[in-house]
Design an enzyme around this catalytic site. Sequence first.
Site, mmCIF file in Angstrom:
data_model
loop_
_atom_site.group_PDB
_atom_site.id
_atom_site.type_symbol
_atom_site.label_atom_id
_atom_site.label_comp_id
_atom_site.label_asym_id
_atom_site.label_seq_id
_atom_site.Cartn_x
_atom_site.Cartn_y
_atom_site.Cartn_z
ATOM 1 N N THR A 215 -64.153 2.266 -0.751
ATOM 2 C CA THR A 215 -63.077 3.271 -1.437
ATOM 3 C C THR A 215 -63.542 4.324 -1.922
ATOM 4 O O THR A 215 -63.843 4.036 -2.708
ATOM 5 C CB THR A 215 -62.595 2.262 -1.764
ATOM 6 O OG1 THR A 215 -62.421 1.168 -0.261
ATOM 7 C CG2 THR A 215 -61.019 2.618 -1.697
ATOM 8 N N GLU A 301 -73.356 2.249 -6.695
ATOM 9 C CA GLU A 301 -73.495 0.748 -6.791
ATOM 10 C C GLU A 301 -75.207 -0.146 -6.203
ATOM 11 O O GLU A 301 -75.229 0.481 -5.312
ATOM 12 C CB GLU A 301 -72.422 -0.123 -5.967
ATOM 13 C CG GLU A 301 -70.618 -0.312 -6.351
ATOM 14 C CD GLU A 301 -69.894 -0.585 -4.894
ATOM 15 O OE1 GLU A 301 -68.736 -1.097 -4.991
ATOM 16 O OE2 GLU A 301 -70.516 -1.685 -4.170
ATOM 17 N N ASN A 436 -71.110 -6.808 -4.305
ATOM 18 C CA ASN A 436 -71.283 -6.725 -3.103
ATOM 19 C C ASN A 436 -70.473 -8.016 -2.937
ATOM 20 O O ASN A 436 -70.204 -9.451 -2.171
ATOM 21 C CB ASN A 436 -71.332 -5.875 -2.528
ATOM 22 C CG ASN A 436 -70.736 -4.130 -2.574
ATOM 23 O OD1 ASN A 436 -69.884 -3.692 -2.405
ATOM 24 N ND2 ASN A 436 -71.538 -3.488 -2.759
ATOM 25 N N THR A 441 -65.353 -12.443 -7.010
ATOM 26 C CA THR A 441 -65.234 -13.179 -7.716
ATOM 27 C C THR A 441 -65.581 -13.026 -9.266
ATOM 28 O O THR A 441 -65.171 -13.893 -10.151
ATOM 29 C CB THR A 441 -66.648 -14.316 -6.969
ATOM 30 O OG1 THR A 441 -67.931 -13.778 -6.886
ATOM 31 C CG2 THR A 441 -65.993 -14.895 -5.769
#
Length: 441
Positions: A215, A301, A436, A441
């Site tokens: 995103t 990431e 990811n 959570t």
Amino acid sequence: MKLNTKLLQQASKSVDKYALYVPKNGVFPRGFQVGSTASGVKKNGNLDLGIIRNTNTSRPAAAAAVFTTNKFKAAPVVVSKQILEDKNGTGINAIVINSGCANSVTGEVGIEDAKKLISHVDSKLGTSMSTLPMSTGVIGQRLHVNKISKGIDEIFDNNKFGSDFQSWLDMAKSICTTDTFPKLVTSRFSLPNGEKYTLTGIAKGAGMICPNMATLLGFIVTDLPIKSSALKSILTHATNRSFNCISVDGDMSTNDTICMIANGAVETKEIDETSQEYVQVQNQVTEFAQQLAQLVVRDGEGSTKFVTVKVQNSLTFEDAKIIAESISNSLLVKTALYGQDANWGRILCAIGYAKLDNLKSLNVDKINVSFIATDGSEPKELKLVVNGVPQLEIDEARASEILNLNDLEISVDLGTGTEEAQFWTCDISHEYVTINGDYRT
């Protein structure tokens, strides 16, 4: 099970990206203010709502945007696109951005929620249809309209707007999700008329980055006076050479948007497509967008490397870009980079399956592939393939040195033309899977 010592060392390499890439100061365009707050959408209490507003009322602002090509376009993308079309890219005075909830795949109710928020901002500004909505976060969850509306009230009623460095830095922080640092770039440039103009940009993104417009959100504002059609053309050109030339994981988001507003607060002659300064402005915006886009890749990431993939001497720019993208998106190439493995076969494989517009752009007997060191060490270039022939006696020690760098380049010379393109990518690590796998959570 025997552990790979090299991978353990690689995983333990710690880089303080915040210290490296977040500026300590900046320059900001006239006639813009930003405000941010924690509306409560993010469970950790971090900033999650930001507003950019134009305060220059001497002329209508020009606005343009490039949106995701994902078929599941998020509600804010649909609404923003329609507003820009209805207003022909003029009179946009604000952007409201929330993070933590993407308002994507939410049906008609998502559209209505986005419209409620922009109506709220418009009422505060005393305008109509002058605000664009943007969202980023988890897909498939309804927007927290009440929380965000209260956040909008807090920003306006408590006058949380500012035009200083800290206000802009907080604005950049408010749109972050899995980002490890806020992305803020500022620049000042001059045109032949002697006037100085300013560009300020913020972006978010660390995963789901494989734009054709992931995103990924990016916002650029400037005090340059420019016609909306010229701004649209310049932003499209810049995006095709910046935000559409980056890859973290090969996933394209439903929310990707790059938006630019020019308010003309520096009162000089308006620039259009026929202006002498048009190409110079286009080059300035493109270079600026590349700086901002590269920060997204640097924050990939779990990434440990920033990799420039440069494809030269192609028949067309489009085919050079297609090949650079194919290499950049290859998980086998990315994992080889993480493992510091000089596996040139994976690079050739990615080149070979690239879906070229013109098959004559690729001649396997002319191709050259190299690793390029970016730290000034010698030899700078390590040749892997020369005129289509693999170099079987590769200096593995030198290859390991180059692949151990935080920044490196993969160079591909097609030898079939004169055009070139660049892509910016990163490696894929164990941490990417952890981030990811635990996202919701």
